[in-house]
Design a protein around this motif. Structure first.
Motif, PDB file in Angstrom:
ATOM      1  N   ILE A   1     -10.710 -14.117  -3.926  1.00  0.00           N
ATOM      2  CA  ILE A   1     -10.069 -12.796  -3.849  1.00  0.00           C
ATOM      3  C   ILE A   1      -8.583 -12.936  -3.560  1.00  0.00           C
ATOM      4  CG2 ILE A   1      -9.932 -10.710  -2.451  1.00  0.00           C
ATOM      5  CD1 ILE A   1     -12.867 -10.514  -2.472  1.00  0.00           C
ATOM      6  N   ALA A   2      -8.252 -13.798  -2.621  1.00  0.00           N
ATOM      7  CA  ALA A   2      -6.843 -13.880  -2.223  1.00  0.00           C
ATOM      8  C   ALA A   2      -5.987 -14.568  -3.290  1.00  0.00           C
ATOM      9  CB  ALA A   2      -6.728 -14.614  -0.893  1.00  0.00           C
TER      10      ALA A   2
ATOM     11  N   LEU B   1      -8.172 -13.725  -7.833  1.00  0.00           N
ATOM     12  CA  LEU B   1      -8.035 -12.334  -8.268  1.00  0.00           C
ATOM     13  C   LEU B   1      -6.560 -11.948  -8.373  1.00  0.00           C
ATOM     14  CD1 LEU B   1      -9.245  -9.615  -8.980  1.00  0.00           C
ATOM     15  CD2 LEU B   1      -9.498  -9.126  -6.569  1.00  0.00           C
ATOM     16  N   PHE B   2      -5.797 -12.441  -7.426  1.00  0.00           N
ATOM     17  CA  PHE B   2      -4.361 -12.166  -7.424  1.00  0.00           C
ATOM     18  C   PHE B   2      -3.744 -12.693  -8.726  1.00  0.00           C
ATOM     19  CE2 PHE B   2      -0.246 -12.855  -4.794  1.00  0.00           C
ATOM     20  CZ  PHE B   2       0.260 -11.674  -5.293  1.00  0.00           C
TER      21      PHE B   2
ATOM     22  N   PHE C   1     -14.674 -13.633 -14.083  1.00  0.00           N
ATOM     23  CA  PHE C   1     -14.415 -13.469 -12.648  1.00  0.00           C
ATOM     24  C   PHE C   1     -15.544 -12.696 -11.969  1.00  0.00           C
ATOM     25  CE2 PHE C   1     -12.846 -10.803  -9.195  1.00  0.00           C
ATOM     26  CZ  PHE C   1     -12.380 -11.769  -8.324  1.00  0.00           C
TER      27      PHE C   1
ATOM     28  N   LEU D   1      -5.260 -13.323 -11.429  1.00  0.00           N
ATOM     29  CA  LEU D   1      -5.817 -12.580 -12.547  1.00  0.00           C
ATOM     30  C   LEU D   1      -5.083 -11.250 -12.754  1.00  0.00           C
ATOM     31  CD1 LEU D   1      -9.572 -12.463 -13.112  1.00  0.00           C
ATOM     32  CD2 LEU D   1      -8.386 -10.327 -13.038  1.00  0.00           C
ATOM     33  N   LEU D   2      -4.844 -10.563 -11.629  1.00  0.00           N
ATOM     34  CA  LEU D   2      -4.113  -9.299 -11.722  1.00  0.00           C
ATOM     35  C   LEU D   2      -2.700  -9.526 -12.237  1.00  0.00           C
ATOM     36  CD1 LEU D   2      -5.421  -7.827  -8.408  1.00  0.00           C
ATOM     37  CD2 LEU D   2      -5.243  -6.485 -10.472  1.00  0.00           C
ATOM     38  N   TRP D   3      -2.123 -10.605 -11.777  1.00  0.00           N
ATOM     39  CA  TRP D   3      -0.759 -10.912 -12.184  1.00  0.00           C
ATOM     40  C   TRP D   3      -0.729 -11.206 -13.691  1.00  0.00           C
ATOM     41  CZ3 TRP D   3       2.716 -14.016  -8.347  1.00  0.00           C
ATOM     42  CH2 TRP D   3       4.062 -13.827  -8.693  1.00  0.00           C
TER      43      TRP D   3
END
Lengths: 183, 140, 487, 118, 491
Positions: free
Chosen positions: C174-175, C178-179, C136, C181-183
């Motif tokens: 990003i929206a 990344l979301f 990423f 990925l964080l999840w």
């Protein structure tokens, strides 16, 4: 009880404060502010705060007044009639006042010797100033020793004020750059 | 006001008295109301009075700004220096007890010193502020 | 440092050092261009060395980064394939770019070549990123380093295109990416690439479906509609950028990322069970057809090629999502074959612009006689993109086709067939015009072939399309190795 | 009766709010600063009133052990606060003088207008 | 002497300030200020080491034990703040020389550096103190020095900006004083720790609730938290560049630190987060602030003003992290304080360079500067990336932590909100990049790169944002410890 005196003083202060808001002659306002300080100083005496009264009188009625007159001397003496609606400020002030008044409902009664502030911390100053510091004025003892660090800060504030005024007023009057047209 | 003889004479008599009173408040703050701050204000007021009556130039000659600026800082340095001194002598910052052999004597000494610092700073700043304001001419 | 570590480090260090030297050597164009070429060659060599490492094993820790999520490079078959592809084609593109930039007297060439090198460094990070967070990070870096190349000309049009480019790519990443990925991190507690995936057993089917959609649309570089607009917008960039970055490095980084996510984050077995697959299949199917139709009607040559890329990318995404090993291997193969085909076409478009100052398909009548090498290469590239023998495109499409049939999925074959017809429809007329229609009166008379470096480059990649057809193992061995999870 | 013991606090609140009003509602810069002073002086009054003890004396120690002293700590705090207040006032007035020199007015509305059209 | 560090951390700059005035010479004052800031940074680093190794340090001023004397408590939370303040000063002061020479009249230089040190002293004192009244004193030291310093900007609007800040700032401080008075009235103490233990049984008292409200509003004015932010944009835009840089890196964060310290250390996490509707209020305020401030920033035509609005949005992001209400969110908020200090410091430094070389910071003037001032422009772009929260920058780490905190609570809309709104940041950063690199410069534009003495601190800050983006272990450790400390759970 100095109840009558209290009421008279506070009522006077209220009247002076209202007059300060309403009057547009700024010399008069300055004088009234000075009177307000003197009245406050009188209250301080009644409340056993001799040092504070002394200071308030010297600062509020003395220095502040001189400074304000000096400033007014450079800037003119009258205020224009207000154009703006006072609605929003009135609202803010009333709301703030109500909240503050509400918060004061749980304060200990005025003059109550069993209020927490008379039972914690302060008694140690009254008891130990004699043996530990060896001077009679407890206010000075607390000011200069127990909380001497605050007073160092206070002195620094005074120094800062002198510095600030010098920074602002001592330079020769330069023509200010005209505002950038682009910003 | 320069041409008002009564004011001039009165002031000449008054200023030393006020100065004396200021010094009294400075040294006597331990026992009664008052202290360095109040003394500084009074000392400052004496000079301000002098300046009002005899003119700014006279006041500036008596206490030049070149002296006042450093003086306002030196007061703070005295106060803070007492703290450093007490650290040097093994105490915490502003722990006056270590300044003299006896704890109480040390406290008294420390308080006297820091009050002197406060007085110097306050008096000089009062005069500085007064001179800066009055020294600024009304815009032409 | 061990051998693999050295060569992994080199894949980043060489282009970064190149970028730095290029930036500092702005006053000496020859020196600058030499450095470009040298770093490209060096980078390719480093990637070859990686392929030669025993067992394709080796990792390099770059930085601690976040607790539990370090930056790591790792040798891995899919990454090797992508790394070889991008670095190899960088050499060719550099040769081409030197010719192009000089012939067109472009301004700010130092910035151009420096950013180009930075973009390649980012691409290498994407290729060899050892976990999803590393991937990423470099994916974002790739968007940012290519932005100056898109906006290169500084015209209002270029600035607008740059905003669309950055807005869509960084915005989606990003929206959504990344979301997701964080999840993933929140539910799986790791972001490592693991054969068989890391999500299995960690989240409900609903969450997995949402994650899949977030990934597919979040990886905006894969250009699945409606997130495709950045790609045609990017066509304001100089031709070498369109060629290497927007036919190879950037767009392939998108589908490559999805391939990696499918194989190592979800795992093909888990992926095959998800209902949200149908939404992705529908979206990609729609993208293939819609983009092809737009390409049919687009007169600007580079934009026509861009829409063609949009549709071809969706083949790869679609084949990935089919989630059968063979189809996924086909996806990997198509990633390579399309790269060779499309870079050839863009090289040709740039050569046409340089030599004849033509940008529109309708202006190309009769150009075949004037620029026979270029238009010949264009014809070969077209065959590769359409997927006809004797080019690599045929092989990769065939593999995807078979893989889908074997998995019992008939949507892909149908769309694939239709799309192939459409792609013939938008590419063959170009060739027809060039070779069989008479030139317009307003002269092609003075037109000759583009400068030699450009011609060398486009002929080389055209030859590559055929070479890969003759050596099919090169296309499929690495993807198959990844999917079968050797090691 | 506790209410009576609270009422004087409310009076202080009223005084504070009069000063606060002059501060935020009035457009003349010096008038604002006067309002600030009134506001702060009233807060000081509140603090000092907290320290009062029925039948107390100022906290200057005398030899009579039965003496009740008022609480000295609020006095110390307010001494500091008064000094801080006058320091702020001095800087504020200096600013007002400079603003008058730069803009030719001390009315907030006129200054805002001049900045808007600049 | 090591044991004396908590006091020296604040006292050394405090005494250096008057010394500057005594020295009178601008160059000497500057040298003294630089030396002081480096000494302060060294002390902060040593204190950090001590805190990490041995836990919180208590220091009794004057040797008087709390609650009778004033206590300093240094723990993992405020050591982070001390690092931010002294680190920013240590980078900005060496940088300041040319900018100050350009913007401030020569006879005022010594006083200017004195004012700078006073601001620094005030902020350090606010961070170090464990006494709510002493906090007030230090708030005022930094504030009064700040008012005067802001007014030294060249544009006359600097004066009105300073005056407005003076009025609002003093209202804030007075509100704080009222709040402290109310708490003091019911507890009799001013020491933070003592206050906490004595207030525990009184939490339902109306006086305590209102006291908390007044303290919060007072400090929020200093934080410039929407809708109490009006003073900030003009103040940052028109203040001397060096002052803006220092304030932007530190001031609002230190005020927020004070607010958090009082709220959590005195009232306790349970009270703040559970008894009061804090989370809802903070989320609503911060959410609105982020959207409004970022959107406003997009439309600004001046770099400094754009960055000022951006600061409002970033501070709101920090508050949002607090509002998430778990340890992770709090840690993320603290990290973001740290990373944003580095980032904004670098950005305003670059703005200061442009102000020096181009005579202003309007985006129009910046056009084409990318070619003429490549190092400064590149630094601005890199710091801008950190502002957006691009990976490998410090802000990415902090935003990551905040988003994870939201996900941990299952608040995925909040997580999405933070991510989506960072795109607004991208929008205004891109505008700056376009001006620098992709717009033609005016024909007569001056063309000179900044002096080296300005470039190295600038690049040091930029390098910092990337270093801590790659390796966040130290700030992460401090922030996690501090969050645990505030929430009252063992680290």
């Amino acid at each position: 009880m100095n109840l009558v005196l209290d009421i008279a003083l506070l009522a006077l202060m209220g009247i002076v404060a209202i007059a300060i808001i309403r009057l547009r002659d700024l010399v008069a306002v300055t004088m009234l502010a000075s009177i307000y300080s003197l009245l406050a100083a009188t209250m301080f005496v009644i409340l056993d705060a001799a040092d504070v009264a002394f200071t308030e009188a010297a600062v509020g009625a003395g220095i502040s007044t001189v400074l304000m007159l000096a400033a007014l001397n450079l800037t003119g003496f009258t205020e224009k009639a207000p154009l703006r609606s006072a609605f929003v400020p009135v609202l803010i002030v009333i709301a703030t006042g109500l909240v503050l008044g509400y918060g004061m409902m749980d304060l200990p009664r005025y003059g109550d010797p069993s209020a927490p502030i008379h039972l914690h911390v302060a008694p140690k100053y009254l008891q130990d100033t004699g043996p530990e510091i060896g001077i009679p004025n407890v206010v000075t003892a607390v000011l200069a020793s127990y909380r001497g660090y605050d007073t160092l800060g206070e002195t620094t504030v005074i120094f800062t004020a002198g510095l600030g005024v010098t920074l602002l007023l001592s330079g020769r009057r330069r023509r200010r750059a005209t505002p950038e047209s682009s910003s | 006001m320069n041409d008002q003889p009564i004011a001039r004479i009165l002031t000449k008599a008054l200023v030393p008295l006020v100065l004396l009173f200021g010094l009294y408040v400075q040294v006597h703050g331990e026992a009664s109301a008052g202290g360095g701050f109040q003394a500084g204000v009074i000392l400052g007021a004496a000079v301000i009075l002098y300046g009002l009556v005899f003119g700014l130039d006279a006041a500036k000659r008596a206490v030049p700004l070149g002296v006042l600026y450093p003086a306002s800082g030196i007061g703070v340095l005295i106060y803070g220096g007492v703290g450093i001194a007490s650290q040097m002598l093994g105490g915490d910052y502003l722990d006056y007890g270590v300044l003299a052999g006896d704890f109480v004597a040390g406290q008294k000494l420390g308080i006297t010193l820091v009050e002197a610092g406060v007085g110097i700073t306050v008096a000089s700043v009062m005069i500085i502020v007064f001179l800066e304001f009055t020294g600024r001419r009304d815009p032409a | 440092m061990t051998g693999p570590e050295i060569w992994l480090a080199a894949t980043l260090a060489i282009p970064l050092a190149g970028a730095l030297l290029i930036a500092l050597s702005g006053d000496w164009p020859n020196f600058r261009d030499a450095i470009s070429l040298l770093s490209a060659t060096g980078l390719f060599a480093a990637n070859v060395m990686l392929v030669l490492m025993p067992d394709h094993a080796g990792t390099l820790a770059l930085a601690p980064f976040l607790p539990g999520a370090p930056l790591v490079l790792k040798i891995e078959p899919l990454g090797l394939m992508f790394g070889l592809l991008a670095s190899g084609l960088w050499i060719v593109t550099t040769i081409y770019a030197i010719g192009y930039m000089r012939a067109n007297e472009e301004a700010n060439q130092t910035r151009f070549f420096a950013c180009f090198a930075l973009a390649l460094a980012s691409t290498m990070g994407v290729a060899h990123g050892g976990n999803l967070i590393t991937l990423f990070v470099f994916y974002e870096a790739l968007s940012l380093t290519t932005y100056p190349l898109v906006t290169h000309h500084g015209t209002p049009e270029a600035r607008r295109a740059g905003r669309v480019y950055l807005g869509l790519l960084v915005g989606s990443s990003i929206a959504l990416f990344l979301f997701a990925l964080l999840w993933t991190w929140a539910v799986a507690g790791t972001l490592d690439f693991k054969p068989g995936g890391i999500l299995a057993g960690n989240a409900s089917a609903a969450v997995l479906s949402v994650l899949l959609l977030l990934f597919v649309f979040g990886v905006g570089k894969a250009a699945v509609m409606p997130l495709h607009r950045w790609l045609p917008a990017a066509m304001v960039a100089p031709a070498p950028v369109s060629a290497l970055l927007h036919a190879v490095a950037v767009v392939k980084a998108g589908v490559f990322t999805l391939l990696k996510i499918a194989v190592y984050i979800f795992g093909l077995d888990l992926l095959a069970t998800l209902d949200a697959r149908d939404i992705v299949l529908a979206a990609t199917g729609f993208t293939i057809l819609a983009a092809s139709i737009v390409a049919l009607r687009e007169d600007n040559l580079k934009r026509r090629l861009a829409y063609s890329t949009v549709s071809q990318l969706s083949y790869i995404v679609m084949a990935t999502i089919v989630a059968s090993p063979f189809a996924a291997a086909g996806a990997g193969a198509h990633l390579v074959s399309h790269a060779f085909g499309k870079i050839t076409l863009f090289f040709c478009a740039g050569a046409i612009y340089t030599a004849a100052h033509k940008e529109k398909v309708s202006e190309l009548n009769g150009l075949g006689q004037r620029m026979p090498w270029t238009m010949g290469a264009f014809a070969l590239g077209s065959l590769a993109v359409i997927g006809l023998p004797p080019t690599a495109g045929f092989l990769s499409k065939w593999t995807m086709f078979q893989g889908a049939i074997a998995a019992g999925d008939y949507a892909l074959p149908i769309v694939l067939g239709l799309g192939t017809l459409l792609s013939a429809g938008y590419l063959l007329p170009v060739i027809y015009r060039a070779f069989f229609l008479p030139p317009a009166r307003s002269g092609l008379a003075a037109t000759a072939e583009a400068p030699l470096p450009m011609r060398v480059a486009l002929l080389f990649t055209a030859a590559g399309c055929i070479a890969l057809f003759l050596m099919p193992d090169l296309l499929t061995s690495l993807p198959l190795e990844a999917i079968r999870g050797r090691r | 009766m506790s209410l009576l013991g609270i009422v004087n606090y409310w009076v202080f609140v009223a005084l504070m709010m009069l000063g606060f009003y002059a501060l935020i509602a009035r457009g003349h810069l010096v008038k604002k600063l006067v309002g600030l002073s009134v506001f702060q002086a009233s807060v000081f009054l509140f603090y000092i009133s907290l320290g009062k003890v029925d039948g107390g004396e100022p906290a200057i120690l005398v030899d009579d052990p039965t003496t009740i002293y008022s609480n000295p700590l609020p006095h110390v705090l307010i001494l500091t606060a008064i000094v801080v207040g006058v320091a702020t006032l001095a800087v504020g007035l200096a600013l007002a003088v400079r603003i008058r020199e730069a803009y030719g007015t001390m009315e907030e509305d006129e200054i805002t207008e001049m900045d808007r059209t600049a | 002497m090591i044991g004396q560090l908590p006091a020296l951390q604040v006292v050394v700059p405090l005494l250096a300030a008057p010394l500057c005035v005594v020295l009178r010479n601008g160059t000497l004052a500057w040298l003294l200020a630089v030396a002081t800031s480096w000494a302060a940074l060294a002390m902060a680093v040593v204190l950090t080491g001590q805190v990490l190794a041995g836990g919180p340090i208590a220091y009794a001023m004057g040797g008087w034990l709390p609650p009778w004397g004033i206590e300093y408590t240094i723990d993992s939370f405020n050591v982070l703040i001390l690092l931010i303040i002294s680190g920013s000063a240590a980078a900005i002061l060496p940088f300041a020389r040319h900018s100050v020479a350009d913007e401030i009249a020569p006879e005022q230089h010594a006083r200017f550096y004195s004012a700078f040190l006073l601001i620094m002293t005030g902020l350090l004192g606010m961070a170090a103190t464990g006494d709510v009244f002493n906090l007030f004193v230090f708030i005022e030291i930094s504030s009064i020095a700040t008012y005067a310093a802001i007014a030294l900007g060249r544009d006359r609007r600097a004066l009105t900006a300073a005056f407005n800040y003076l009025v609002l700032g003093t209202v804030g401080a007075t509100f704080y004083l009222i709040g402290v008075g109310l708490l003091y009235a019911v507890t009799g103490t001013l020491n933070t720790a003592d206050l906490a233990s004595r207030i525990a049984p009184l939490l339902e008292s109306r006086t305590v609730i209102v006291g908390f409200a007044f303290i919060s509003v007072g400090l929020m004015l200093k934080v410039a938290l929407f809708p109490l932010h009006q003073w900030l944009p003009n103040a940052y835009t028109y203040a001397p560049s060096v002052i803006t840089t220092f304030l932007a890196a530190t001031a609002t964060k230190v005020a927020l630190y004070s607010l958090l310290r009082v709220a959590f250390a005195v009232f306790g996490a349970g009270y703040v987060l559970e008894r009061l509707p804090t989370e809802a209020i903070l989320l609503a305020i911060a959410g609105t602030a982020i959207v409004v401030a970022s959107t406003t920033a997009i439309f600004q035509k001046d770099l400094k003003r754009l960055l000022a609005w951006s600061s409002l949005a970033q501070v709101a992001t920090i508050v949002l992290g607090v509002g998430i209400g778990n340890a992770q969110g709090l840690a993320g908020a603290l990290l973001h304080m740290f990373s944003h200090a580095l980032t904004k410091g670098a950005l305003f430094m670059a703005a200061a360079v442009f102000a020096l070389r181009l005579g202003g910071t309007s985006l129009e003037r910046l056009q084409g500067a990318g070619r003429r001032m490549p190092w400064t422009s590149a630094a601005l772009v890199l710091a801008g990336l950190s502002l957006v929260g691009v990976p490998l920058t410090a802000s990415f780490v902090s935003k990551w932590t905040i988003v994870l905190a939201a996900l941990e609570r299952g608040w995925w809309p909040v997580a999405g909100f933070i991510l989506v709104t960072s795109l607004l940041t991208l929008a205004y950063v891109v505008r700056v990049v376009e001006a620098l690199y992709f717009r033609p410069s005016a024909a007569d534009a001056p063309a000179r790169e900044a002096p080296l003495s300005m470039l190295w601190p600038l690049w040091l800050m930029v390098a910092g944002t990337f270093y801590f983006g790659l390796n966040s272990s130290i700030p992460m450790r401090l922030a996690t410890q501090a969050a645990a400390l505030l929430l009252g759970v063992a680290p």
